[in-house]
Design a protein around this motif. Structure first.
Motif, PDB file in Angstrom:
ATOM      1  N   SER A  10       0.871  -1.237   0.054  1.00  0.00           N
ATOM      2  CA  SER A  10       0.032  -0.027   0.044  1.00  0.00           C
ATOM      3  C   SER A  10       0.811   1.299   0.055  1.00  0.00           C
ATOM      4  O   SER A  10       0.295   2.142  -0.645  1.00  0.00           O
ATOM      5  N   ASN A  16      -8.966   0.902   5.531  1.00  0.00           N
ATOM      6  CA  ASN A  16      -8.747   2.346   4.842  1.00  0.00           C
ATOM      7  C   ASN A  16      -9.469   3.540   5.569  1.00  0.00           C
ATOM      8  O   ASN A  16     -10.259   4.302   4.799  1.00  0.00           O
ATOM      9  N   GLN A  51      -5.615   5.077   3.912  1.00  0.00           N
ATOM     10  CA  GLN A  51      -4.900   3.952   3.553  1.00  0.00           C
ATOM     11  C   GLN A  51      -4.025   3.464   4.504  1.00  0.00           C
ATOM     12  O   GLN A  51      -4.147   3.040   5.410  1.00  0.00           O
ATOM     13  N   TRP A  52      -2.520   3.475   4.129  1.00  0.00           N
ATOM     14  CA  TRP A  52      -1.596   2.983   5.149  1.00  0.00           C
ATOM     15  C   TRP A  52      -1.336   3.915   6.338  1.00  0.00           C
ATOM     16  O   TRP A  52      -0.654   3.522   7.333  1.00  0.00           O
ATOM     17  N   GLY A  74     -10.028   7.174   4.428  1.00  0.00           N
ATOM     18  CA  GLY A  74      -9.435   7.154   3.063  1.00  0.00           C
ATOM     19  C   GLY A  74      -7.894   7.437   3.293  1.00  0.00           C
ATOM     20  O   GLY A  74      -7.160   7.710   2.356  1.00  0.00           O
ATOM     21  N   ASP A  95       0.654   3.892  -2.910  1.00  0.00           N
ATOM     22  CA  ASP A  95       0.053   5.360  -2.605  1.00  0.00           C
ATOM     23  C   ASP A  95       1.185   6.417  -2.781  1.00  0.00           C
ATOM     24  O   ASP A  95       1.004   7.434  -3.278  1.00  0.00           O
ATOM     25  N   THR A 140      -4.969  -1.291   7.229  1.00  0.00           N
ATOM     26  CA  THR A 140      -4.808  -1.158   5.997  1.00  0.00           C
ATOM     27  C   THR A 140      -6.030  -1.681   5.052  1.00  0.00           C
ATOM     28  O   THR A 140      -6.509  -0.785   4.177  1.00  0.00           O
ATOM     29  N   GLN A 141      -6.640  -2.661   5.474  1.00  0.00           N
ATOM     30  CA  GLN A 141      -7.773  -3.303   4.648  1.00  0.00           C
ATOM     31  C   GLN A 141      -9.018  -2.241   5.136  1.00  0.00           C
ATOM     32  O   GLN A 141      -9.806  -1.932   4.085  1.00  0.00           O
TER      33      GLN A 141
END
Length: 507
Positions: free
Chosen positions: A51, A177, A182-183, A180, A55, A174-175
């Motif tokens: 990720s 999110n 993400q990581w 928004g 990103d 991470t999953q």
């Protein structure tokens, strides 16, 4: 006559003030939370690497530095961080480390690009090097010898939880999110924990430092940092760089630097009694033997955890979340066995508990090899539960009593230096294990594999690497023969208890 003496004179047992008792247990919860935060942070990043790469647009080299930069800064600063705690106060250095670690986590979470993320991770590793050594030394200075076994049992449980919680937490964050981001939540989650530890630590942790005035050995700091970087940098980056010749030269040169360091520290101790590394600690049999076991054990763990992750995610094609959940039985077994080993088993059976732990863990590894061979690519998560529980139980029998054995006879004024050494050799062992992965795992996997060949190749590599882990555990079983037969109480703790008994007799 004091109140305590009057109580003793009346024929009753001395009673410790309740607030002081509660304060030290609150302090324990705070430092253990900080230790857990560091353990999770070491592993949580690996799951989120894809990720981050997508990103943030990080190159392969930058991705390597996101993990390696933290590890190098952490390992290089541990001994210095421990000694700074002895000199300037363990509570002070712990709070500085927690504050810096929290700030660095925020910088990681809000990093504008991969370059800022790499720099923030290096800062985070450096702050962890100030924070982590104080955990064991605060425990060593705060709790009497008779309670330390129970405390180290809790510490072993935290190690077990941290080892598996990092990948699982990283997969979930991470999953999901969140918002928004993400990581980024894998770093931002440290902020509320760090702020709470900082505020509560100021209130509940009692300050402690070496009883005699010490000075920071700047030459020793330079030599130990140089030697560790010369050893760990090639081990950390060697496989990605194709094991260049300069890497081997660098590692060989590190041996010379450590020899110069030992000679200098010996002269420094004779001259003013303020060396960075107290070499007299190695004359304590329990410390020297424990350090050797800790180093080799770090090698085994370094190999296993990386190969295990690659086996499940790339070999079996499992999602990060499924791989993380598969490790839950291992984590629970480590935590349970760690608590039992120190509180119930070690007082009765001594070092045989640790030796049994090495054998039990080896049996779990062999069982894992057998199941992997039998079920191949069709192996299910529940079928891994048995070997993981056996391995976790063996690890739990080792991690908590081993820390207790290493520190049990260490003089209190050198607690920070000793704690730094324990963490440093563990990091060195892990780095060596990660370096060996290229030989014991990738060395038996072909460079150019078709999609159909990847799974079987990784399963075979996993089995081959686990044979190495089993062999290393056998070596640990032999090394443990040098540990004390029975856990020794700290000199000061023993003296305190003798003093109490004498006062009772006098009364």
């Amino acid at each position: 006559m004091t109140t305590t003496e009057q109580t003793l004179g009346a024929g009753r047992a001395p009673v410790r003030p309740a607030p002081a008792d509660r304060r030290r247990w609150y302090a324990l919860a705070i430092v253990m939370t900080a230790a857990f935060m560091d353990l999770v942070d070491v592993t949580i990043v690996n799951i989120a690497i894809p990720s981050i790469q997508q990103d943030a647009g990080a190159s392969f080299g930058q991705i390597q530095w996101i993990t390696a930069g933290y590890a190098l800064a952490f390992a290089a600063g541990l001994i210095t961080g421990g000694r700074l705690g002895d000199i300037h106060g363990r509570r002070r250095l712990f709070l500085i480390g927690v504050g810096g670690f929290t700030l660095a986590s925020a910088l990681c979470g809000f990093a504008a690009g991969p370059e800022m993320l790499v720099a923030s991770r290096i800062l985070q590793g450096g702050m962890a090097a100030l924070m982590v050594p104080q955990v064991l030394s605060i425990v060593h200075a705060t709790f009497p010898a008779r309670e330390r076994g129970k405390v180290f049992g809790l510490f072993g449980a935290i190690v077990g939880l941290g080892a598996v919680s990092g990948p699982l937490l990283g997969a979930l964050l991470t999953q999901w999110n969140l918002f928004g981001l993400q990581w980024r939540p894998i770093f931002l989650i440290n902020l509320p924990v760090g702020v709470a530890a900082l505020l509560l630590g100021r209130r509940f942790i009692t300050e402690s430092r070496a009883p005699k005035a010490l000075k920071l050995d700047l030459v020793g700091v330079a030599l130990v940092t140089l030697g560790l970087l010369m050893l760990l940098y090639p081990l950390t980056r060697g496989r990605e760089l194709g094991w260049p010749l300069w890497g081997y030269v660098c590692m060989a040169g590190a041996v010379g630097v450590f020899a110069v360091l030992a000679a200098y520290e010996r002269r420094k101790a004779a001259r003013d009694g303020s060396p960075l590394i107290e070499l007299s600690l190695f004359r304590v049999k329990s410390f020297a033997a424990g350090i050797a076991v800790q180093t080799v054990f770090g090698v085994a763990l370094g190999i296993f955890f990386l190969v295990w992750t690659l086996y499940m995610q790339r070999g079996l094609g499992w999602s990060p979340l499924r791989a993380g959940l598969t490790g839950v039985p291992f984590s629970l077994a480590v935590s349970t066995a760690a608590g039992m080993s120190v509180q119930k088993l070690v007082p009765r059976f001594g070092r045989e508990v640790l030796r049994a732990g090495a054998l039990v863990m080896a049996v779990g590894v062999l069982l894992y090899i057998w199941e992997s061979h039998r079920y191949g690519l069709a192996i299910a998560s529940w079928q891994m539960a048995l070997p993981l529980v056996v391995m976790g139980a063996g690890m739990g029998l080792i991690v908590a009593p081993l820390t207790d054995a290493v520190l049990s006879e260490v003089p209190r004024e050198h607690a920070g230096s000793a704690s730094g050494l324990i963490n440093t050799v563990q990091q060195m062992g892990n780095a060596l294990g990660l370096g060996l992965v290229s030989v014991v795992f990738f060395g038996v996997i072909g460079d150019r594999l078709t999609p159909a060949e990847v799974g079987p190749a990784f399963v075979h590599g996993f089995q081959h690497a686990l044979w190495w882990v089993a062999g290393i555990l056998g070596a640990i079983f032999v090394l443990m023969s040098a540990l004390p037969k029975r856990p020794a109480q700290h000199v000061e703790g023993a003296a305190t208890e003798v003093g109490e008994k004498e006062r009772e007799l006098v009364a």
